[in-house]
Design a protein around this motif. Structure first.
Motif, mmCIF file in Angstrom:
data_model
loop_
_atom_site.group_PDB
_atom_site.id
_atom_site.type_symbol
_atom_site.label_atom_id
_atom_site.label_comp_id
_atom_site.label_asym_id
_atom_site.label_seq_id
_atom_site.Cartn_x
_atom_site.Cartn_y
_atom_site.Cartn_z
ATOM 1 N N GLN A 129 -43.289 61.166 169.674
ATOM 2 C CA GLN A 129 -44.173 61.124 168.510
ATOM 3 C C GLN A 129 -43.340 61.369 167.248
ATOM 4 N N THR A 130 -43.786 60.817 166.126
ATOM 5 C CA THR A 130 -43.114 61.057 164.841
ATOM 6 C C THR A 130 -44.160 61.279 163.760
ATOM 7 N N GLY A 131 -43.731 61.873 162.685
ATOM 8 C CA GLY A 131 -44.629 62.083 161.562
ATOM 9 C C GLY A 131 -43.865 62.420 160.301
ATOM 10 N N VAL A 132 -44.606 62.533 159.221
ATOM 11 C CA VAL A 132 -44.029 62.821 157.909
ATOM 12 C C VAL A 132 -44.514 64.192 157.449
ATOM 13 N N LEU A 133 -43.621 64.966 156.864
ATOM 14 C CA LEU A 133 -43.961 66.262 156.282
ATOM 15 C C LEU A 133 -43.748 66.195 154.774
ATOM 16 N N ALA A 134 -44.213 67.200 154.073
ATOM 17 C CA ALA A 134 -44.031 67.257 152.616
ATOM 18 C C ALA A 134 -42.538 67.236 152.283
ATOM 19 N N PRO A 135 -42.182 66.586 151.196
ATOM 20 C CA PRO A 135 -40.764 66.517 150.821
ATOM 21 C C PRO A 135 -40.224 67.892 150.421
ATOM 22 N N LEU A 136 -38.904 68.009 150.464
ATOM 23 C CA LEU A 136 -38.198 69.201 150.005
ATOM 24 C C LEU A 136 -37.416 68.833 148.747
ATOM 25 N N THR A 137 -37.097 69.834 147.945
ATOM 26 C CA THR A 137 -36.344 69.608 146.709
ATOM 27 C C THR A 137 -35.244 70.655 146.591
ATOM 28 N N THR A 138 -34.055 70.212 146.206
ATOM 29 C CA THR A 138 -32.967 71.120 145.867
ATOM 30 C C THR A 138 -32.578 70.858 144.417
ATOM 31 N N THR A 139 -32.158 71.900 143.717
ATOM 32 C CA THR A 139 -31.904 71.766 142.281
ATOM 33 C C THR A 139 -30.581 72.425 141.872
ATOM 34 N N ALA A 140 -30.114 72.018 140.702
ATOM 35 C CA ALA A 140 -28.931 72.613 140.074
ATOM 36 C C ALA A 140 -29.068 72.442 138.569
ATOM 37 N N ALA A 141 -28.288 73.205 137.819
ATOM 38 C CA ALA A 141 -28.315 73.112 136.355
ATOM 39 C C ALA A 141 -26.904 73.277 135.801
ATOM 40 N N SER A 142 -26.696 72.694 134.632
ATOM 41 C CA SER A 142 -25.411 72.784 133.940
ATOM 42 C C SER A 142 -25.665 72.598 132.449
ATOM 43 N N ALA A 143 -24.792 73.130 131.636
ATOM 44 C CA ALA A 143 -24.903 72.964 130.183
ATOM 45 C C ALA A 143 -23.996 71.828 129.735
ATOM 46 N N PHE A 144 -24.550 70.914 128.925
ATOM 47 C CA PHE A 144 -23.781 69.810 128.364
ATOM 48 C C PHE A 144 -23.794 69.946 126.850
ATOM 49 N N GLN A 145 -22.628 70.028 126.254
ATOM 50 C CA GLN A 145 -22.541 69.981 124.797
ATOM 51 C C GLN A 145 -22.391 68.524 124.391
ATOM 52 N N VAL A 146 -23.219 68.109 123.429
ATOM 53 C CA VAL A 146 -23.218 66.723 122.972
ATOM 54 C C VAL A 146 -22.876 66.706 121.494
ATOM 55 N N ALA A 147 -21.843 65.981 121.152
ATOM 56 C CA ALA A 147 -21.397 65.890 119.761
ATOM 57 C C ALA A 147 -21.650 64.484 119.231
ATOM 58 N N GLN A 148 -21.759 64.430 117.931
ATOM 59 C CA GLN A 148 -21.901 63.131 117.285
ATOM 60 C C GLN A 148 -20.639 62.883 116.475
ATOM 61 N N ALA A 149 -20.002 61.761 116.730
ATOM 62 C CA ALA A 149 -18.790 61.395 116.007
ATOM 63 C C ALA A 149 -19.086 60.156 115.178
ATOM 64 N N GLN A 150 -18.519 60.127 113.997
ATOM 65 C CA GLN A 150 -18.701 58.966 113.141
ATOM 66 C C GLN A 150 -17.336 58.519 112.650
ATOM 67 N N SER A 151 -17.234 57.252 112.446
ATOM 68 C CA SER A 151 -15.967 56.731 111.937
ATOM 69 C C SER A 151 -16.248 55.821 110.753
ATOM 70 N N LEU A 152 -15.250 55.657 109.957
ATOM 71 C CA LEU A 152 -15.347 54.789 108.797
ATOM 72 C C LEU A 152 -14.194 53.796 108.894
ATOM 73 N N THR A 153 -14.532 52.541 108.866
ATOM 74 C CA THR A 153 -13.521 51.503 108.956
ATOM 75 C C THR A 153 -13.312 50.924 107.566
ATOM 76 N N THR A 154 -12.075 50.889 107.148
ATOM 77 C CA THR A 154 -11.746 50.334 105.846
ATOM 78 C C THR A 154 -10.681 49.249 105.999
ATOM 79 N N ALA A 155 -10.562 48.436 104.988
ATOM 80 C CA ALA A 155 -9.531 47.413 105.008
ATOM 81 C C ALA A 155 -8.163 48.081 104.904
ATOM 82 N N PRO A 156 -7.174 47.522 105.571
ATOM 83 C CA PRO A 156 -5.827 48.110 105.494
ATOM 84 C C PRO A 156 -5.301 48.070 104.046
ATOM 85 N N ARG A 157 -4.608 49.112 103.700
ATOM 86 C CA ARG A 157 -4.013 49.168 102.357
ATOM 87 C C ARG A 157 -2.529 48.905 102.445
#
Length: 159
Positions: A129-157
């Motif tokens: 016989q076979t059957g289905v049971l309620a699912p299980l869940t495992t978890t983890a957490a981590s901190a991510f630092q997110v930065a915003q970078a900007q650049s400016l493109t100019t014509a060569p001098r």
């Protein structure tokens, strides 16, 4: 008896991997690759027995959901693909990634709290016989630092 076997499961918590690595800065607009160790992405089984009867319960990882800390999430149907440092950028692709649209500046510790949760489907079998049971869940957490970078493109001098 299947519930007893299910309750004795000790499933591994996910280990969060990302590229860029979680301890390095993520960048707004640049996809962050996400993955879980492939070695843990395998079915796990446990058997409970009493004289004359045994039940085997098998948990199989089905999907991982990533809450990215900025209100967004990624849903991945597998463990994700590890980033390969030597791969050509044009040939590389991730099946599990997230792109931040804002920086984590102003958040606690200037980082987003990223959480991952693996959902495990659970089935039992006993005496043909076979059957289905309620699912299980495992978890983890981590901190991510997110930065915003900007650049400016100019014509060569001329110098």
């Amino acid at each position: 008896m299947a519930q007893l076997a299910r309750s004795s499961f000790v499933l591994p918590d996910p280990v969060i991997h990302a590229s860029p690595r979680p301890e390095h800065l993520q960048l707004v607009g640049l996809p962050t690759w996400l993955w879980i160790d492939r070695g843990m992405w395998k079915p796990k089984s446990v058997t409970a027995s009493v004289p004359g009867v045994s039940v085997t319960v098998t948990a199989k990882p089905a999907l991982v959901v990533w809450w990215m800390g900025d209100g967004g999430k990624a849903r991945c149907d597998g463990p994700g693909t590890p980033y390969s440092v030597g791969a050509a950028p044009a040939a590389s692709s991730s099946d599990c990634s997230y792109t931040y649209s804002t920086s984590s500046a102003g958040q606690p510790e200037n980082a987003f709290l990223v959480k991952s949760a693996i959902t495990w489907t659970v089935r039992w079998s006993s005496g043909g016989q076979t059957g289905v049971l309620a699912p299980l869940t495992t978890t983890a957490a981590s901190a991510f630092q997110v930065a915003q970078a900007q650049s400016l493109t100019t014509a060569p001098r001329e110098v």
